[in-house]
Scaffold this motif. Structure first.
Motif, mmCIF file in Angstrom:
data_model
loop_
_atom_site.group_PDB
_atom_site.id
_atom_site.type_symbol
_atom_site.label_atom_id
_atom_site.label_comp_id
_atom_site.label_asym_id
_atom_site.label_seq_id
_atom_site.Cartn_x
_atom_site.Cartn_y
_atom_site.Cartn_z
ATOM 1 N N THR A 167 0.844 -1.280 -0.002
ATOM 2 C CA THR A 167 -0.048 -0.075 0.013
ATOM 3 C C THR A 167 0.917 1.387 0.144
ATOM 4 O O THR A 167 0.354 2.295 -0.156
ATOM 5 C CB THR A 167 -0.888 -0.056 1.381
ATOM 6 O OG1 THR A 167 -0.131 -0.028 2.413
ATOM 7 C CG2 THR A 167 -1.970 -1.164 1.407
ATOM 8 N N SER A 170 0.365 3.695 -2.613
ATOM 9 C CA SER A 170 -0.952 4.444 -2.820
ATOM 10 C C SER A 170 -0.781 5.790 -1.893
ATOM 11 O O SER A 170 -1.659 6.147 -1.691
ATOM 12 C CB SER A 170 -1.953 3.525 -2.458
ATOM 13 O OG SER A 170 -2.096 3.252 -1.088
ATOM 14 N N PRO A 190 -2.736 3.334 -6.550
ATOM 15 C CA PRO A 190 -3.379 2.490 -5.689
ATOM 16 C C PRO A 190 -3.125 1.075 -6.143
ATOM 17 O O PRO A 190 -3.051 0.786 -7.293
ATOM 18 C CB PRO A 190 -4.881 2.898 -5.524
ATOM 19 C CG PRO A 190 -4.640 4.362 -5.815
ATOM 20 C CD PRO A 190 -3.644 4.327 -6.797
ATOM 21 N N GLY A 191 -2.772 0.017 -5.401
ATOM 22 C CA GLY A 191 -2.709 -1.544 -5.724
ATOM 23 C C GLY A 191 -1.398 -1.553 -6.454
ATOM 24 O O GLY A 191 -1.320 -2.714 -7.002
ATOM 25 N N ARG A 274 -8.112 -6.113 1.584
ATOM 26 C CA ARG A 274 -8.482 -5.084 0.867
ATOM 27 C C ARG A 274 -7.197 -4.575 -0.225
ATOM 28 O O ARG A 274 -7.722 -4.100 -1.418
ATOM 29 C CB ARG A 274 -8.900 -3.659 1.827
ATOM 30 C CG ARG A 274 -10.370 -4.174 2.542
ATOM 31 C CD ARG A 274 -10.381 -3.134 3.712
ATOM 32 N NE ARG A 274 -11.936 -3.282 4.270
ATOM 33 C CZ ARG A 274 -12.279 -2.499 5.347
ATOM 34 N NH1 ARG A 274 -11.137 -1.774 5.894
ATOM 35 N NH2 ARG A 274 -13.476 -2.550 5.981
ATOM 36 N N THR A 278 -7.616 -4.295 -4.304
ATOM 37 C CA THR A 278 -7.256 -3.264 -5.123
ATOM 38 C C THR A 278 -6.016 -3.556 -6.137
ATOM 39 O O THR A 278 -6.154 -3.325 -7.137
ATOM 40 C CB THR A 278 -6.662 -1.944 -4.432
ATOM 41 O OG1 THR A 278 -7.641 -1.695 -3.063
ATOM 42 C CG2 THR A 278 -6.309 -0.915 -5.081
ATOM 43 N N ARG A 281 -7.603 -5.903 -8.706
ATOM 44 C CA ARG A 281 -8.678 -5.067 -9.712
ATOM 45 C C ARG A 281 -8.083 -4.444 -10.685
ATOM 46 O O ARG A 281 -8.425 -4.168 -11.900
ATOM 47 C CB ARG A 281 -9.549 -4.351 -8.770
ATOM 48 C CG ARG A 281 -10.628 -5.450 -8.314
ATOM 49 C CD ARG A 281 -11.730 -4.348 -7.498
ATOM 50 N NE ARG A 281 -12.703 -5.459 -6.945
ATOM 51 C CZ ARG A 281 -13.554 -5.055 -5.826
ATOM 52 N NH1 ARG A 281 -13.316 -3.831 -5.080
ATOM 53 N NH2 ARG A 281 -14.344 -5.783 -5.350
ATOM 54 N N ASN A 282 -7.043 -3.542 -10.233
ATOM 55 C CA ASN A 282 -6.230 -2.596 -11.168
ATOM 56 C C ASN A 282 -5.325 -3.441 -12.214
ATOM 57 O O ASN A 282 -5.221 -3.249 -13.497
ATOM 58 C CB ASN A 282 -5.326 -1.760 -10.366
ATOM 59 C CG ASN A 282 -6.195 -0.729 -9.662
ATOM 60 O OD1 ASN A 282 -7.049 -0.373 -9.887
ATOM 61 N ND2 ASN A 282 -5.373 -0.068 -8.685
#
Length: 567
Positions: A167, A170, A190-191, A274, A278, A281-282
């Protein structure tokens, strides 16, 4: 150029995970052809290559003429098992004291030869994500065996470090700046996992050139981190690689497997989940591509990185329980292994057939390939398979992964005495193989006792680094001859390339006791006859510092075997 393609095992991984269309299959043929051309050229130039190869195989079947400390029977006695456990405790204590900084693993330390206090952390902080992931897994498996609250605390510390590695890019509560551009603020990403970070100004990292602000991969983060609530400045090593992510996700998968989801470390595991969500998904949104802080393309996923990508998606799906991630994984499986019945059979047949070709090639020229492949980190071929083999419930898909393990990975590394491979192989195949368990125990016995790697593993070993390069009775005649043939016959065909046959040289694997190779035995060709450098760059109290490594690979190898009841 063949030499470039074979300087690492990556091309063979690509071979085993190539795309399945006709055009893509042609890329596999080209790569396989490169390997075959070299093998054929060697056979043509060295008329007695088959004879020398047969000689080596015959000798390797005989006992090594020196004591290497490899004694599976002794390792599996009550006293032997107690010694392995004591060694695990000593490794953990040394790692925690000298190699665990800000909850991540520092892979090298120059230590005082007497007090063992750290004098300097030299370069190579850049693999912290990989090592920290392995340590998280080792600690999780340890807690799964002991159930001790103090061991759960170790897992929590490692999870915090892994979370921060996932993280910090980010800018969770601060800002990312570029020290080469007047500390201009950069857009957070992020990610995006990073390789490593350290608090700026720590004098022990003064010699870490890979953290120099002139390095284009180094950025500055100013803010707080989990476990460090006071705002500070950190140097961040970006340029994350597939290998680093493999380590991080493997550690997260192991922690998920061991810990009770509703009772143990719920908060920090939720935060890690979480962060994984992230990242995945990215990664999927960008077409399975990963971009650095400065928008440079770092890696592309399938087809070349199909197995790692599938592993990351499967781990994320299990850890996060997010439906969109599950769908992304299922779609990727379908694209490569699924579809209608006929499509599925065709795709799987091609995938397995390509692996069978690799197995055939490796069987004919395994000695040559392992000389050329040198010191690749063999664990990295196995790490992604752990989650796929442990969490995949679909029998057909799991069979594809099992086939890959048995027909691609095993032929490449199955004879190299890698305890982690042995554990994953037994878990993945379900085979009952006492010989493999005994072999792994024998290798664990070889690891030197702390201060490592500078203890005395076997009778007569009195120096930090042992060198058997002059022992003719231990030398590999095929290795020596092929190395000479490169210089006299083949070098002209590969201008500008180093001799690829330059590591190894021994008939028998001397192991991590007699010829230790940094902190990961799986990084080394086990047939090396000379140990790793022992001295650091400093002199303190009139003595050279010792170069110490964290040894989390021993912890992983030992505790995964204990958790899964192999030991």
């Amino acid at each position: 150029m063949f030499a470039k393609r074979t300087s690492r095992l990556s091309f063979l991984v690509a071979v085993a995970t190539v795309p399945l269309s006709t055009a893509q299959a042609g890329g596999f043929t080209e790569r396989l052809g490169d390997v075959w051309k070299l093998a054929k050229k060697v056979v043509d130039v060295v008329g007695d290559y088959p004879t020398l190869r047969a000689t080596v195989r015959t000798k390797r079947a005989q006992p090594c003429p020196i004591d290497t400390g490899f004694d599976p029977a002794a390792a599996l006695t009550d006293a032997g098992k107690a010694a392995l456990l004591a060694k695990a405790g000593a490794y953990e204590d040394a790692l925690a004291a000298r190699h665990f900084v800000q909850n991540i693993v520092v892979s090298r330390a120059e230590i005082h030869p007497d007090t063992k206090a750290v004098q300097l952390y030299p370069s190579s902080i850049g693999d912290a994500s990989y090592h920290s992931g392995q340590l998280l897994a080792a600690r999780a498996f340890r807690y799964g065996v002991t159930g001790k609250p103090t061991d759960l605390d170790l897992v929590q510390n490692s999870l915090i470090g892994v979370y921060n590695l996932l993280t910090i890019a980010s800018a969770p509560s601060g800002k990312i700046t570029n020290p080469r551009a007047g500390d201009g603020k950069m857009a957070a990403v992020p990610g995006l996992p990073v390789r490593a970070f350290v608090e700026e100004g720590n004098p022990l990292f003064a010699g870490a050139t890979d953290l120099d602000v002139k390095n284009p991969d180094v950025y500055r983060y100013t803010g707080t981190l989990k476990g460090a609530p006071t705002s500070r400045r950190y140097l961040v090593k970006a340029n994350v690689s597939r290998d680093q992510i493999n380590g991080l996700l493997f550690g997260i998968a192991a922690a998920h497997e061991v810990l009770n989801p509703k009772k143990e470390l719920v908060d920090v595991r939720r935060d890690v989940a979480r962060a994984v969500t992230t990242f995945i998904r990215n990664y999927v949104k960008r077409g399975y591509r990963l971009f650095d802080l400065d928008s440079r393309l770092l890696m592309e996923g399938p087809p070349a990185d199909l197995i790692p990508t599938l592993s990351w998606l499967k781990t994320a799906a299990i850890v996060t329980n997010e439906s969109d991630i599950k769908k992304a994984y299922d779609k990727l499986v379908k694209d490569y292994f699924g579809g209608s019945t006929i499509e599925k059979l065709f795709k799987q047949a091609i995938f397995k057939g390509l692996q069978d070709l690799v197995q055939s090639l490796v069987g004919d020229h395994i000695e040559l390939l392992q000389m050329v492949l040198r010191d690749f980190n063999y664990n990295l071929l196995v790490l992604p398979l752990y989650a796929l083999l442990r969490f995949e419930k679909n029998a057909e898909t799991r069979d594809v992964y099992k086939h890959y393990l048995k027909h691609t990975i095993k032929p490449l590394v199955g004879n190299l005495r890698i305890p982690f491979f042995d554990a994953v192989y037994l878990l993945g195949t379900g085979e009952k193989d006492n010989a493999r368990v005994r072999r792994a125990a024998g290798v664990l016995r070889q690891f030197r006792n702390p201060p490592f790697p500078f203890g005395n593993p076997a009778p007569g070993a009195t120096t930090p680094v042992t060198d058997f390069s002059t022992r003719k009775d231990l030398r590999d005649p095929l290795f020596d001859h092929l190395s000479e043939v490169w210089e006299t016959h083949l070098k002209k065909d590969f201008p500008g390339e180093n001799n690829p046959i330059r590591y190894g040289g021994g008939i028998w694997p001397l192991g991590p006791g007699l010829a230790p190779r940094d902190n990961n035995i799986e990084r080394a060709n086990p047939y090396r006859v000379t140990g790793e450098k022992a001295s650091g760059s400093m002199t303190v109290d009139g003595k050279k510092t010792l170069l110490e490594y964290p040894g989390e690979d021993y912890l992983l190898n030992y505790w995964i075997a204990r958790y899964h009841k192999f030991l």
